[in-house]
Motif scaffolding. Structure first.
Motif, PDB file in Angstrom:
ATOM      1  N   TRP A   2      -2.215   0.437 -11.475  1.00 47.28           N
ATOM      2  CA  TRP A   2      -1.020  -0.259 -11.009  1.00 47.28           C
ATOM      3  C   TRP A   2       0.177   0.028 -11.898  1.00 47.28           C
ATOM      4  CZ3 TRP A   2       1.296  -4.116 -14.018  1.00 47.28           C
ATOM      5  CH2 TRP A   2       0.536  -4.631 -15.060  1.00 47.28           C
ATOM      6  N   ALA A  34       1.425   3.458 -10.899  1.00 47.01           N
ATOM      7  CA  ALA A  34       2.203   3.392  -9.663  1.00 47.01           C
ATOM      8  C   ALA A  34       3.617   2.876  -9.935  1.00 47.01           C
ATOM      9  CB  ALA A  34       1.491   2.498  -8.645  1.00 47.01           C
ATOM     10  N   PHE A  89       2.435   1.613  -3.403  1.00 53.47           N
ATOM     11  CA  PHE A  89       1.434   2.068  -4.373  1.00 53.47           C
ATOM     12  C   PHE A  89       1.195   3.570  -4.228  1.00 53.47           C
ATOM     13  CE2 PHE A  89      -2.858   3.038  -5.751  1.00 53.47           C
ATOM     14  CZ  PHE A  89      -2.926   2.405  -6.977  1.00 53.47           C
ATOM     15  N   ARG A 143      -3.706   2.122 -16.550  1.00 56.01           N
ATOM     16  CA  ARG A 143      -4.095   1.305 -15.411  1.00 56.01           C
ATOM     17  C   ARG A 143      -3.432   1.848 -14.148  1.00 56.01           C
ATOM     18  NH1 ARG A 143      -3.433  -4.876 -17.822  1.00 56.01           N
ATOM     19  NH2 ARG A 143      -4.842  -4.613 -19.600  1.00 56.01           N
ATOM     20  N   SER A 156       0.830  -1.211   0.000  1.00 54.18           N
ATOM     21  CA  SER A 156       0.000   0.000   0.000  1.00 54.18           C
ATOM     22  C   SER A 156       0.861   1.256   0.000  1.00 54.18           C
ATOM     23  CB  SER A 156      -0.933   0.005   1.219  1.00 54.18           C
ATOM     24  OG  SER A 156      -1.826  -1.085   1.179  1.00 54.18           O
TER      25      SER A 156
END
Length: 238
Positions: free
Chosen positions: A43, A46, A28, A41, A25
């Motif tokens: 992810w 990130a 991210f 997207r 977390s």
């Protein structure tokens, strides 16, 4: 006794899962905060942010503003000194880059999911490489940015001269996209592939003004070679 042992193991597993979730977390959130490009997207965005942090802090990446057009198709070309190069180029650019890479690298275990996610285009060098060129042409016409290394393999400045592959000129002429040359230097892991990521250095990415290769193929290929091989110095630097 056995029930207590099972209970303790369950608590340990739960604790470890919570720690892993917490770390993921945090990563991210850090990546999302540092992200500068929309890869489509969350992810991937990130990961983009984490890569920018990694390249700028660990590899001390310095770069001049890369002359990518804000929209429309473009070709990015660069010298190829290590496996770190794509990460450095992505960290310096404000648009997603779709790299042409060897199929054996594209299918590398543990990395295939990521290479596919960022839209890499695999080149079957032992079979039908023209399929990759057609796919690259398709995405260029859709307004995306395609990146490639015209030397074809890792090629250091002290190595014997190697003729550039002409695929970049064909793509430029067929699509009308500008060619944006770059030159990498200061990579400590020169000549290495995956392990180059682990060697901190003082990487520098120098950008040059876009080229429009619509007429003389050999002259344009020579211009590209001069830029990425370091013979153009700062001429046209952005």
């Amino acid at each position: 006794m056995q029930s207590w042992l099972v209970h303790d193991v369950g608590q340990v597993i739960l604790f470890v899962m919570l720690i892993v979730f917490f770390i993921l977390s945090v990563l991210f959130l850090l990546g999302a905060a540092a992200n500068e490009v929309d890869w489509g997207r969350p992810w991937l965005n990130a990961i983009d942010g984490l890569n920018r942090i990694f390249c700028r802090r660990f590899h001390h990446l310095q770069y001049h503003d890369i002359a990518l057009p804000a929209t429309g198709g473009a070709l990015v070309v660069c010298n190829h000194v290590s496996g770190l190069d794509p990460l450095l180029m992505i960290a310096a650019c404000k648009r997603p880059l779709r790299f042409l890479i060897a199929r054996e690298e594209y299918e590398r275990r543990g990395l295939h999911w990521l290479l596919k996610g960022v839209g890499c285009i695999p080149v079957d060098r032992k079979g039908r490489p023209e399929q990759a060129l057609r796919e690259a042409l398709r995405v260029l016409r859709q307004g995306e940015v395609v990146a490639l290394f015209p030397h074809g393999h890792i090629h250091l400045d002290n190595a014997p001269p190697r003729r550039l592959k002409g695929g970049v000129i064909w793509l430029a002429q067929q699509s009308g996209a500008p060619v944006v040359p770059m030159r990498l230097s200061g990579v400590r892991g020169e000549g290495r592939t995956v392990s180059a990521v682990l060697f901190p250095g003082r990487a520098r990415l120098q950008g040059f003004a876009p080229l429009h290769c619509t007429d003389d193929e050999q002259a344009c290929l020579q211009q590209i070679a001069d830029y990425i091989e370091g013979r153009a110095d700062s001429v046209g630097e952005t």
